[in-house]
Design an enzyme around this catalytic site. Structure first.
Site, PDB file in Angstrom:
ATOM      1  N   SER A  47       4.389  -4.299   5.078  1.00 26.07           N
ATOM      2  CA  SER A  47       5.768  -4.725   5.320  1.00 26.07           C
ATOM      3  C   SER A  47       6.272  -5.537   4.135  1.00 26.07           C
ATOM      4  O   SER A  47       5.604  -6.488   3.714  1.00 26.07           O
ATOM      5  CB  SER A  47       5.873  -5.580   6.588  1.00 26.07           C
ATOM      6  OG  SER A  47       7.185  -6.105   6.711  1.00 26.07           O
TER       7      SER A  47
ATOM      8  N   VAL B  84       2.253 -10.960   0.263  1.00 29.11           N
ATOM      9  CA  VAL B  84       1.557 -10.080  -0.681  1.00 29.11           C
ATOM     10  C   VAL B  84       2.388  -8.830  -0.929  1.00 29.11           C
ATOM     11  O   VAL B  84       2.509  -8.368  -2.072  1.00 29.11           O
ATOM     12  CB  VAL B  84       0.132  -9.730  -0.177  1.00 29.11           C
ATOM     13  CG1 VAL B  84      -0.548  -8.734  -1.110  1.00 29.11           C
ATOM     14  CG2 VAL B  84      -0.715 -10.990  -0.053  1.00 29.11           C
ATOM     15  N   CYS B  85       2.990  -8.281   0.107  1.00 29.84           N
ATOM     16  CA  CYS B  85       3.816  -7.069  -0.050  1.00 29.84           C
ATOM     17  C   CYS B  85       5.045  -7.364  -0.915  1.00 29.84           C
ATOM     18  O   CYS B  85       5.429  -6.549  -1.757  1.00 29.84           O
ATOM     19  CB  CYS B  85       4.249  -6.541   1.307  1.00 29.84           C
ATOM     20  SG  CYS B  85       2.878  -6.104   2.392  1.00 29.84           S
ATOM     21  N   ASP B  86       5.642  -8.520  -0.712  1.00 31.41           N
ATOM     22  CA  ASP B  86       6.770  -8.969  -1.510  1.00 31.41           C
ATOM     23  C   ASP B  86       6.349  -9.043  -2.983  1.00 31.41           C
ATOM     24  O   ASP B  86       7.019  -8.499  -3.863  1.00 31.41           O
ATOM     25  CB  ASP B  86       7.237 -10.340  -0.996  1.00 31.41           C
ATOM     26  CG  ASP B  86       8.365 -10.931  -1.802  1.00 31.41           C
ATOM     27  OD1 ASP B  86       9.495 -11.003  -1.285  1.00 31.41           O
ATOM     28  OD2 ASP B  86       8.128 -11.365  -2.958  1.00 31.41           O
TER      29      ASP B  86
ATOM     30  N   THR C 103       5.669  -5.511  -4.487  1.00 31.54           N
ATOM     31  CA  THR C 103       6.888  -4.752  -4.751  1.00 31.54           C
ATOM     32  C   THR C 103       7.629  -5.322  -5.954  1.00 31.54           C
ATOM     33  O   THR C 103       8.116  -4.576  -6.809  1.00 31.54           O
ATOM     34  CB  THR C 103       7.775  -4.716  -3.494  1.00 31.54           C
ATOM     35  OG1 THR C 103       6.982  -4.216  -2.402  1.00 31.54           O
ATOM     36  CG2 THR C 103       8.986  -3.816  -3.691  1.00 31.54           C
TER      37      THR C 103
END
EC number: 1.11.1.24
Length: 165
Positions: free
Chosen positions: A53, A58-60, A63
């Site tokens: 998500s 971590v995903c932020d 990306t």
């Protein structure tokens, strides 16, 4: 390969891919709800960043890191796939100033997750992974991150994308 989420084993649905495999097709949604397939980016190298998500730390970071790298890579399209709704992805991109990455939603039927072996059965999320697909749809680089909450190897993925040209 075993994958964990917060140190608990999870079951990945689909076949795990390796370098040399032909990249399977998929059908996901763009932020405007239009369908997107692998063929839509044929002729370009694709760096496909898979995250659970975009609304998590971590995903932020993942990306944003690939968004920054995308501006320096010629003929490389960077796709970020998650099960976030397209509306949430669009809102996140606007707030984060992410313009070099195309965010794609696999929420509808996990087409990407099942084809690339990243769908987490227990959570209906995607496991963290990175794929590099060359312009003729051959996979040249694969990383399934063993612990979903960890970062991928950004440098190796970016080097692989640059070398796939």
């Amino acid at each position: 390969m075993s994958v964990t989420f917060k140190e608990k084993p999870v079951t990945l649905v689909g076949t795990q891919l390796k370098a040399g495999d032909t990249a399977p097709d998929f059908k996901v949604l763009a932020n405007d709800l239009s369908e997107v397939t692998l063929a839509d980016s044929k002729g370009s190298v694709r760096l496909i960043s898979v995250v659970p998500s975009v609304d998590t730390g971590v995903c932020d970071a993942q990306t944003r890191k690939f968004n920054e790298a995308a501006s320096k890579l010629d003929n490389v399209k960077v796709l970020t796939v998650s099960v976030d709704l397209p509306f949430a992805q669009k809102r996140w991109c606007a707030a984060a100033g992410v313009e070099n990455v195309q965010t794609l939603s696999d929420h509808r039927d996990l087409s990407f997750g099942k084809a690339y072996g990243t769908a987490i059965e227990e959570l209906r999320l995607l496991a963290r992974a990175v794929f590099v697909v060359d312009s003729s749809d051959k996979i040249t680089y694969v990383e399934y991150v063993n612990e979903v909450t960890n970062h991928p190897d950004y440098d190796k993925a970016i080097e692989a994308a640059a070398a796939a040209n």
